[in-house]
Each structure stands twice: as C-alpha cells, then as structure tokens.
Design a protein around this motif. Structure first.
Motif, PDB file in Angstrom:
ATOM      1  N   GLU A   1      24.768  14.515   6.771  1.00  0.00           N
ATOM      2  CA  GLU A   1      25.643  15.204   7.716  1.00  0.00           C
ATOM      3  C   GLU A   1      27.096  14.793   7.478  1.00  0.00           C
ATOM      4  OE1 GLU A   1      24.574  14.957  11.777  1.00  0.00           O
ATOM      5  OE2 GLU A   1      22.471  15.456  11.449  1.00  0.00           O
ATOM      6  N   THR A   2      28.013  15.666   7.879  1.00  0.00           N
ATOM      7  CA  THR A   2      29.429  15.346   7.752  1.00  0.00           C
ATOM      8  C   THR A   2      29.803  14.186   8.679  1.00  0.00           C
ATOM      9  OG1 THR A   2      31.689  16.191   7.951  1.00  0.00           O
ATOM     10  CG2 THR A   2      30.075  17.060   9.513  1.00  0.00           C
ATOM     11  N   LYS A   3      30.733  13.389   8.223  1.00  0.00           N
ATOM     12  CA  LYS A   3      31.256  12.301   9.051  1.00  0.00           C
ATOM     13  C   LYS A   3      32.568  12.686   9.720  1.00  0.00           C
ATOM     14  CE  LYS A   3      29.048   8.440   6.624  1.00  0.00           C
ATOM     15  NZ  LYS A   3      28.076   9.270   5.895  1.00  0.00           N
ATOM     16  N   GLU A   4      33.045  13.903   9.490  1.00  0.00           N
ATOM     17  CA  GLU A   4      34.292  14.353  10.103  1.00  0.00           C
ATOM     18  C   GLU A   4      34.107  14.585  11.595  1.00  0.00           C
ATOM     19  OE1 GLU A   4      36.625  17.381   8.330  1.00  0.00           O
ATOM     20  OE2 GLU A   4      36.211  16.740   6.269  1.00  0.00           O
ATOM     21  N   ASN A   5      35.155  14.346  12.340  1.00  0.00           N
ATOM     22  CA  ASN A   5      35.134  14.530  13.791  1.00  0.00           C
ATOM     23  C   ASN A   5      35.523  15.972  14.114  1.00  0.00           C
ATOM     24  OD1 ASN A   5      35.014  14.048  16.535  1.00  0.00           O
ATOM     25  ND2 ASN A   5      37.101  13.262  16.642  1.00  0.00           N
ATOM     26  N   LEU A   6      34.544  16.874  14.069  1.00  0.00           N
ATOM     27  CA  LEU A   6      34.791  18.298  14.289  1.00  0.00           C
ATOM     28  C   LEU A   6      34.732  18.619  15.782  1.00  0.00           C
ATOM     29  CD1 LEU A   6      32.620  19.763  11.378  1.00  0.00           C
ATOM     30  CD2 LEU A   6      35.064  19.227  11.372  1.00  0.00           C
ATOM     31  N   ASP A   7      35.289  19.752  16.137  1.00  0.00           N
ATOM     32  CA  ASP A   7      35.283  20.205  17.535  1.00  0.00           C
ATOM     33  C   ASP A   7      33.960  20.918  17.798  1.00  0.00           C
ATOM     34  OD1 ASP A   7      35.981  20.857  20.103  1.00  0.00           O
ATOM     35  OD2 ASP A   7      37.443  22.412  19.544  1.00  0.00           O
ATOM     36  N   TRP A   8      32.941  20.122  18.195  1.00  0.00           N
ATOM     37  CA  TRP A   8      31.581  20.657  18.343  1.00  0.00           C
ATOM     38  C   TRP A   8      31.418  21.390  19.674  1.00  0.00           C
ATOM     39  CZ3 TRP A   8      29.170  20.440  13.926  1.00  0.00           C
ATOM     40  CH2 TRP A   8      29.321  19.343  13.066  1.00  0.00           C
ATOM     41  N   ALA A   9      30.656  22.476  19.657  1.00  0.00           N
ATOM     42  CA  ALA A   9      30.308  23.188  20.886  1.00  0.00           C
ATOM     43  C   ALA A   9      29.275  22.384  21.668  1.00  0.00           C
ATOM     44  CB  ALA A   9      29.736  24.569  20.554  1.00  0.00           C
TER      45      ALA A   9
ATOM     46  N   GLN B   1      30.462  28.473  13.146  1.00  0.00           N
ATOM     47  CA  GLN B   1      31.335  28.404  14.307  1.00  0.00           C
ATOM     48  C   GLN B   1      31.024  29.578  15.228  1.00  0.00           C
ATOM     49  OE1 GLN B   1      35.321  28.419  12.721  1.00  0.00           O
ATOM     50  NE2 GLN B   1      35.333  26.218  12.405  1.00  0.00           N
ATOM     51  N   ILE B   2      31.153  29.350  16.548  1.00  0.00           N
ATOM     52  CA  ILE B   2      30.867  30.397  17.521  1.00  0.00           C
ATOM     53  C   ILE B   2      32.042  30.539  18.477  1.00  0.00           C
ATOM     54  CG2 ILE B   2      28.385  30.029  17.386  1.00  0.00           C
ATOM     55  CD1 ILE B   2      28.582  28.620  20.126  1.00  0.00           C
ATOM     56  N   GLN B   3      32.133  31.721  19.094  1.00  0.00           N
ATOM     57  CA  GLN B   3      33.194  31.986  20.068  1.00  0.00           C
ATOM     58  C   GLN B   3      32.597  32.039  21.468  1.00  0.00           C
ATOM     59  OE1 GLN B   3      35.108  35.910  20.104  1.00  0.00           O
ATOM     60  NE2 GLN B   3      37.097  34.891  20.235  1.00  0.00           N
ATOM     61  N   ASN B   4      33.063  31.168  22.349  1.00  0.00           N
ATOM     62  CA  ASN B   4      32.587  31.141  23.724  1.00  0.00           C
ATOM     63  C   ASN B   4      32.931  32.449  24.422  1.00  0.00           C
ATOM     64  OD1 ASN B   4      33.123  30.507  26.792  1.00  0.00           O
ATOM     65  ND2 ASN B   4      31.736  28.908  26.067  1.00  0.00           N
ATOM     66  N   HIS B   5      31.940  33.029  25.123  1.00  0.00           N
ATOM     67  CA  HIS B   5      32.149  34.323  25.772  1.00  0.00           C
ATOM     68  C   HIS B   5      33.214  34.260  26.864  1.00  0.00           C
ATOM     69  CE1 HIS B   5      28.914  36.032  23.573  1.00  0.00           C
ATOM     70  NE2 HIS B   5      27.946  35.434  24.216  1.00  0.00           N
ATOM     71  N   LYS B   6      33.317  33.135  27.543  1.00  0.00           N
ATOM     72  CA  LYS B   6      34.251  33.036  28.667  1.00  0.00           C
ATOM     73  C   LYS B   6      35.646  32.604  28.249  1.00  0.00           C
ATOM     74  CE  LYS B   6      30.912  32.291  32.408  1.00  0.00           C
ATOM     75  NZ  LYS B   6      30.526  31.431  33.556  1.00  0.00           N
ATOM     76  N   THR B   7      35.738  31.603  27.362  1.00  0.00           N
ATOM     77  CA  THR B   7      37.043  31.042  27.011  1.00  0.00           C
ATOM     78  C   THR B   7      37.650  31.658  25.766  1.00  0.00           C
ATOM     79  OG1 THR B   7      36.127  29.296  25.601  1.00  0.00           O
ATOM     80  CG2 THR B   7      36.280  28.849  27.973  1.00  0.00           C
ATOM     81  N   GLY B   8      36.793  32.255  24.910  1.00  0.00           N
ATOM     82  CA  GLY B   8      37.282  32.783  23.647  1.00  0.00           C
ATOM     83  C   GLY B   8      37.533  31.721  22.597  1.00  0.00           C
ATOM     84  N   GLN B   9      37.263  30.459  22.913  1.00  0.00           N
ATOM     85  CA  GLN B   9      37.507  29.366  21.976  1.00  0.00           C
ATOM     86  C   GLN B   9      36.429  29.321  20.893  1.00  0.00           C
ATOM     87  OE1 GLN B   9      37.624  26.007  24.740  1.00  0.00           O
ATOM     88  NE2 GLN B   9      39.842  25.862  24.431  1.00  0.00           N
ATOM     89  N   TRP B  10      36.861  28.956  19.687  1.00  0.00           N
ATOM     90  CA  TRP B  10      35.932  28.768  18.574  1.00  0.00           C
ATOM     91  C   TRP B  10      35.575  27.289  18.447  1.00  0.00           C
ATOM     92  CZ3 TRP B  10      33.766  32.629  15.741  1.00  0.00           C
ATOM     93  CH2 TRP B  10      34.353  33.901  15.824  1.00  0.00           C
ATOM     94  N   LYS B  11      34.299  27.009  18.304  1.00  0.00           N
ATOM     95  CA  LYS B  11      33.837  25.634  18.113  1.00  0.00           C
ATOM     96  C   LYS B  11      32.724  25.611  17.070  1.00  0.00           C
ATOM     97  CE  LYS B  11      35.008  23.857  22.738  1.00  0.00           C
ATOM     98  NZ  LYS B  11      35.905  22.760  22.316  1.00  0.00           N
ATOM     99  N   TRP B  12      32.551  24.447  16.463  1.00  0.00           N
ATOM    100  CA  TRP B  12      31.494  24.260  15.475  1.00  0.00           C
ATOM    101  C   TRP B  12      30.149  24.061  16.179  1.00  0.00           C
ATOM    102  CZ3 TRP B  12      32.434  23.854  10.082  1.00  0.00           C
ATOM    103  CH2 TRP B  12      33.779  23.843   9.714  1.00  0.00           C
ATOM    104  N   VAL B  13      29.076  24.491  15.503  1.00  0.00           N
ATOM    105  CA  VAL B  13      27.718  24.244  15.989  1.00  0.00           C
ATOM    106  C   VAL B  13      27.145  23.076  15.209  1.00  0.00           C
ATOM    107  CG1 VAL B  13      25.393  25.167  16.228  1.00  0.00           C
ATOM    108  CG2 VAL B  13      27.377  26.629  16.688  1.00  0.00           C
ATOM    109  N   LYS B  14      26.797  22.025  15.924  1.00  0.00           N
ATOM    110  CA  LYS B  14      26.296  20.802  15.288  1.00  0.00           C
ATOM    111  C   LYS B  14      24.802  20.912  15.020  1.00  0.00           C
ATOM    112  CE  LYS B  14      26.213  15.761  15.890  1.00  0.00           C
ATOM    113  NZ  LYS B  14      26.925  15.500  14.621  1.00  0.00           N
ATOM    114  N   PRO B  15      24.370  20.637  13.794  1.00  0.00           N
ATOM    115  CA  PRO B  15      22.922  20.607  13.537  1.00  0.00           C
ATOM    116  C   PRO B  15      22.270  19.494  14.355  1.00  0.00           C
ATOM    117  CG  PRO B  15      24.197  20.641  11.492  1.00  0.00           C
ATOM    118  CD  PRO B  15      25.161  20.358  12.593  1.00  0.00           C
ATOM    119  N   GLN B  16      21.215  19.824  15.074  1.00  0.00           N
ATOM    120  CA  GLN B  16      20.515  18.852  15.914  1.00  0.00           C
ATOM    121  C   GLN B  16      19.098  18.639  15.379  1.00  0.00           C
ATOM    122  OE1 GLN B  16      21.893  17.168  18.238  1.00  0.00           O
ATOM    123  NE2 GLN B  16      23.385  18.353  19.394  1.00  0.00           N
TER     124      GLN B  16
END
Length: 373
Positions: A16-24, A231-246
């Motif tokens: 997995e990436t070690k970068e600190n991404l903006d996760w959803a 990456q996905i766009q939140n329906h309410k805020t319109g913000q884009w965030k990364w999806v973290k593999p779980q």
C-alpha cells in the motif's frame, strides 16, 4: 459450493502507499448482522445513508473467502500475460456499436492530443452463465471456467441479493422487489471483469487530462487491490477524496439504473480512476506499478423498463419522476439504456469532440462534458 480448481500459483499484491492522501470516510455495510430482522432494518438505513451521501461504501463479512478472490486476480493476471495476438482473437464483433463481452484492447483513445499519448487500459468481460451467452475464451480462461462461474454466482447470492433486499426495505417496498428484477437466470448484461491499467511514466502522467465517469447498471463491486487509484465525489459537498483499499472488504458503488429507478434519490456515483481517467499523478511510491482490477457489474433484466418505482419513501420525499418521465419521452428498457451508453462510450476518437461528449444518446437524455469539475 466451491468447485475443484486447477493449480494457479500465488498472487502477490503490491504494498500500500505510504503517502498521506485525503481518504474518504466511507460507510461500511456489515453483513454479519443481516440474518436478524433488527439487523436488516439497521443495515437498510446504513445502506441508504451511504448511497445518498458518498454513493460508494464498503461491504464486509460477505462469505467469500479471500483465497477465492485471490484466485480470480491470478486468472486475470495470467490472462494479461498472454500474447496480444491471442487476446485479440476475443475482441467482440460490434465493439464500436456497444458490444462489450470479451477483450477490449488498449489504445483506442487518445489521452493527450499534443503527444498522441493513448490510453493503456485493457478489459476482459465475462457474461453471466445462465444460457443466454456464448462462452468462447482462451484456453487459460476455459480451464478455470467452472470456478469463474461459481465465483460469479456467489456474488449474486452472497452480496447483490442482500443489497437488493436492504434497498427495498429502505424504500418501504416488498423485500423481494429488486430481487425480482435482478434474477441470475434471466437475461441481463451482468459481467465479471478483469481489467489491467498499464502504468505511465511520471512525465506522461503530467500530460493526462481529467475525466469523471458513472457506471450504467445497478451496482458495481470492486475487489480490494492496494494501488491507490480511485477517487469519488461526495454527493452533498462535491469534494473529491481517495478511496482507501480496506482489508477483507468489497468496495461498492450505486449506478445509473438505480438512479433512474429511484428518480435520482439513489444517486449514480461520480468517480474517477487514475490511469483510466487520470486527474493527477498516482502516489509516488506506486507510479512504477501496473494495476489489475477485479470487478463485477450488476444490471437489471434486459426487459426492465427504468421507470420510477412506486415507493412510499420516494413519494414522501418528492422523488416521483426520472429525467425521461419529466421530459415526457419514452423510458428505456435496461437493454436500450445499456447499449446506448456503451455505444456512446466506445466510439473511437470521440472523447475530445465536444459534440460527442454532450450528445443526446436517447431522446430525453443528454450527456454531460466529462472533463470539468
């Protein structure tokens, strides 16, 4: 029941990436409480919150061992190691007319006009095993067809059927409402997909423009792979965030057919996948790897008319007509919708044509530009 399986060897996931991404911060639908009436009610509310807000969510405890998932990744990996000449034998006739079962080669779209850089996405789609589709595959796939069928069917019984019941409960419909239009043995365009994204160089990544996509069916199931790429766009805020593999989860998103059936109460999720529709460079510690995707696309029966369902919840909330109904145009069947969308998506060389990107693919439905946020 799992079927006897030939030897395949092991499949190794990249770190997995070690970068600190903006996760959803996605909701998890935990099937461990599904079998009690109280658990179903709780999960129904969890599910509807997930599809109303992010559209993407995790599912866990879905009763498919990781070893079986890993085998499917391995089959996909070995398929993409076949010579190109062998894979090209399985390109569907009518690819530009919307046909999609079989092999879809890379290089059909120009990603950067100045340099002529093309896409590097390969797809292999395997349709349902219900007697409606021919199954002609390379020997590698044919040798594993029994377990591929078993795996595909288990996605219906263990995952999709449960999601359909929960959605019906959330909309105050009979529990079998969506089950009846997603029966495995009736013809629909469901398919399992092995998908390969071949890497670009860091310099090439800088040339790639951005796009967003929406899937056209009911649900898309994405199996965990640790390359940060979605990456996905939140329906309410319109913000884009990364999806973290779980670990030990499926990532699921709601798609166009559910949006039409619920007059947009369940929203088709806007998302973007790096290397397919790049919007920024991948994490630096994963730029050097190719990505293998394992997905399943669920769709209603081909003859289902995509009209708004008669739900008490939708009536109370004011969601009573979808775009076709509002405009007074004929509401398409799922088959008509599928092939109109597929034909539009698969037109070679048209992604940079504004007329194509905003085309009316069916009377009452005009597409949106795919590269503006």
């Amino acid at each position: 029941m799992p079927v006897p399986t030939p030897e395949l060897g092991s499949f190794n996931f990249v770190p997995e990436t070690k970068e600190n991404l903006d996760w959803a911060d996605l909701i998890t639908v935990d099937f461990s409480i599904y079998d009690s009436p109280e658990g179903k009610k709780e999960l129904a509310q969890t599910l509807i919150k997930a599809v109303r807000e992010d559209g993407f969510f995790y599912v866990k405890n879905f009763n498919i061992p990781q070893e079986r998932v890993n085998r499917q990744f391995n089959i996909g990996k070995q398929f993409y190691e076949l010579p190109l000449d062998e894979k090209l034998k399985y390109v569907p006739e009518g690819l530009t007319e919307g046909k999609f079962n079989g092999y879809v080669p890379a290089g059909r779209y120009v990603r950067d006009e100045a340099s002529g850089l093309k896409d590097r996405v390969e797809i292999y789609n395997i349709p349902k095993f219900n007697g409606d589709f021919t199954h002609i595959h390379p020997e590698l796939v044919q040798d594993h067809l029994a377990e591929i069928e078993e795996f595909s069917r288990s996605l219906h019984s263990e995952v999709l059927d449960r999601l359909h019941v929960l959605l019906a409960i959330a909309l105050e419909l009979p529990e079998d409402y969506f089950l009846k239009i997603h029966t495995y043995d009736i013809k629909s365009e469901d398919h399992l997909r092995y998908m390969k994204y071949t890497k670009y160089t860091p310099e090439e990544n800088l040339k790639l423009g951005g796009s967003w996509v929406q899937d056209l069916g009911s649900w898309t199931l994405l199996f965990r792979q640790p390359v940060a790429a979605l990456q996905i766009q939140n329906h309410k805020t319109g913000q884009w965030k990364w999806v973290k593999p779980q670990d030990a989860t499926l990532t699921v998103n709601a798609c166009d057919a559910l949006s039409l059936l619920t007059a947009d109460y369940v929203k088709s999720t806007i998302h973007r996948e790096l290397e397919l529709v790049s919007v920024s460079s991948p994490p630096k510690d994963q730029e050097h790897v190719d990505r293998l995707g394992l997905l399943y696309f669920s769709r209603p029966h081909n003859d289902v008319v995509l009209a708004t369902v008669d739900s008490p919840v939708l009536k109370r909330e004011g969601y009573t007509q979808n775009k076709f109904e509002v405009s007074g145009h004929n509401v398409p069947t799922m088959e008509e919708w599928t092939f109109a969308k597929q034909k539009w998506q698969r037109t070679p060389g048209a992604r940079n044509d504004i007329k194509h990107r905003t085309a009316e693919i069916l009377p009452g439905w005009k597409e949106k530009k795919y590269d503006e946020y």
